[in-house]
Write an enzyme that holds these catalytic residues in place. Structure first.
Site, short mmCIF file in Angstrom:
data_model
loop_
_atom_site.label_atom_id
_atom_site.label_comp_id
_atom_site.label_asym_id
_atom_site.label_seq_id
_atom_site.Cartn_x
_atom_site.Cartn_y
_atom_site.Cartn_z
N ASP A 7 0.85 -1.19 0.00
CA ASP A 7 0.00 0.00 0.00
C ASP A 7 0.88 1.23 0.00
OD1 ASP A 7 -2.68 1.20 0.16
OD2 ASP A 7 -1.99 1.97 2.08
N SER A 8 0.30 2.37 -0.38
CA SER A 8 1.05 3.63 -0.36
C SER A 8 1.35 4.08 1.07
CB SER A 8 0.27 4.71 -1.09
OG SER A 8 -1.01 4.85 -0.51
N CYS A 70 -3.78 -0.79 -2.44
CA CYS A 70 -4.02 0.60 -2.84
C CYS A 70 -4.78 0.65 -4.17
CB CYS A 70 -2.67 1.30 -2.99
SG CYS A 70 -2.77 2.98 -3.61
N GLU A 150 -6.62 10.31 8.13
CA GLU A 150 -5.24 10.29 8.64
C GLU A 150 -5.08 11.17 9.87
OE1 GLU A 150 -2.26 10.67 5.57
OE2 GLU A 150 -2.68 8.58 5.04
N CYS A 180 -10.94 3.29 -1.96
CA CYS A 180 -9.69 3.79 -1.38
C CYS A 180 -9.57 3.12 -0.01
CB CYS A 180 -9.74 5.31 -1.23
SG CYS A 180 -8.37 5.98 -0.27
N HIS A 182 -8.62 4.03 2.71
CA HIS A 182 -8.99 4.83 3.89
C HIS A 182 -10.49 4.82 4.18
CE1 HIS A 182 -4.97 6.41 3.22
NE2 HIS A 182 -5.02 6.98 4.41
#
Lengths: 246, 246
Positions: A7-8, A70, A150, A180, A182
């Site tokens: 993942d990023s 991701c 985040e 995504c 997140h």
């Protein structure tokens, strides 16, 4: 089996959570490119370059399969990664579309695709969904969701105001693709906003996809998880303790 | 004189705007490391490494002075950059402190320092302010301001709710240091929130600092600006047209 998850940043841990809960792999090696997060605002060539570097990283671990958690990587770099990887490579977009098909029969149903700018620009979800016959698609990139998550904000006024900002012209989708890593962390709030929508979560989607297409480990007690980050591995471990508990 | 301006992304254009308006340099070479933005969430060693790469970039241009417009770079990498640069290197933190001293006499005045996580963690503003005798300092990292500005939001409900979130326990500062290149773009809203505060803007601060310490060009008609970006230079040029007009 030993799986890699790339993942990023830390967001891919939402996918790891599903893999651990559903007991698919005995071993997971996680790499988050935290020094260069976020990928979702970067251009195609940069995302491909970083993804190929991740393949080099995973070559050291003799993995059987690499999961690109991701969506931005899944949108742009899967073919390029497959060309150089000595292991299987799977993204989250095709599994997400399959998961949607299991939940939604009506091809005219309104489908809302949420993703980063990179994922939405790629039109990868749209192309696959149109190929499967879906014809009522809306795509948006609610870019502030990632930094809000985040910042550790999973509910409350900031998120509500921001959801209204992005969703104000969208009425009653039948399904929402959380495109995504997140977004699953704010899925309860998204579900409150779109009360009757089915939410499609990459983690759950990939579990089903792997079980159907690649096989999985049985009869083991606990997944062994190793965490790597290109920057600040302590923070990755802290977030893992927080998100993967329970 | 030919000046370089280095920033992690497009935000440093707020500094360029001041340099152009005040007619300091005949030529400005701007480099935004847009492929790796944002720096403000990265750790010290990563910021230093990227900043040294920027020095290498500017070595090709025979510049007289390099301005690190990015507060996170100014907080961590100025000494390291000076060691390898064949030109002068100046950050924005010391100029910001000097600008504050020109506006605020009372050493007991409440000073609010706003910056990225990296800038705030460095305590660079605090150390310099304490050295100058100021003793009533509050530092916070309102991390969502950067992505909000990057989303093109400069006023309205999202910004108001987010300001309340970060500022709720802070009463009547005498000065607010806008310790990130993005923050000048929402300075009107910050001024509305803290009505009686003096705002300290890196761009204005650096102009005065350079005029006092390094000299400047006189009798020329227009600054020649060249823009470089490590990714998506078209977007940098688009933002420059938007922000630098008028």
């Amino acid at each position: 089996m030993r799986a890699g998850v790339f993942d990023s940043g830390v967001g891919g841990l939402t996918v790891v959570k599903s893999l651990i809960e559903k007991k698919i792999f005995k071993e997971i090696i996680y790499f988050g490119d935290t020094a260069r997060v976020p990928y979702g605002v970067k251009d195609k060539n940069t995302i491909i370059r970083y993804s190929l570097e991740a393949v080099e990283f995973f070559k050291n671990f003799n993995i059987d399969i690499l999961i690109a958690a991701c969506n931005s990587v899944s949108a742009y770099a899967i073919e390029e990664m497959r060309e150089v990887a000595p292991f299987k490579v799977v993204g989250v977009i095709e599994p997400g579309v399959k998961a949607l098909q299991r939940k939604i029969d009506d091809k005219n149903a309104k489908i809302l695709i949420l993703g980063t700018k990179a994922t939405i620009s790629s039109k990868k979800y749209e192309k696959l969904l149109i190929k499967e016959g879906f014809n009522n698609l809306i795509s948006i990139a609610p870019s502030l969701f990632v930094p809000i998550v985040e910042e550790g904000i999973f509910k409350g006024e900031i998120l509500e105001v921001t959801m209204r900002h992005y969703f104000k012209n969208i009425e009653n989708p039948k399904a929402v693709i959380l495109g995504c890593t997140h977004f699953p962390l704010i899925k309860d709030e998204i579900q409150k906003y779109f009360k009757s929508a089915a939410l499609i979560h990459s983690g759950e989607a990939i579990v089903e996809y792997i079980k159907s297409n690649y096989g999985y480990d049985k009869n083991f007690s606990k997944t062994d998880l190793k965490l790597f980050a290109s920057e600040n591995p302590e923070n990755l471990k802290r977030v893992a303790r927080l998100w993967l508990k329970g």
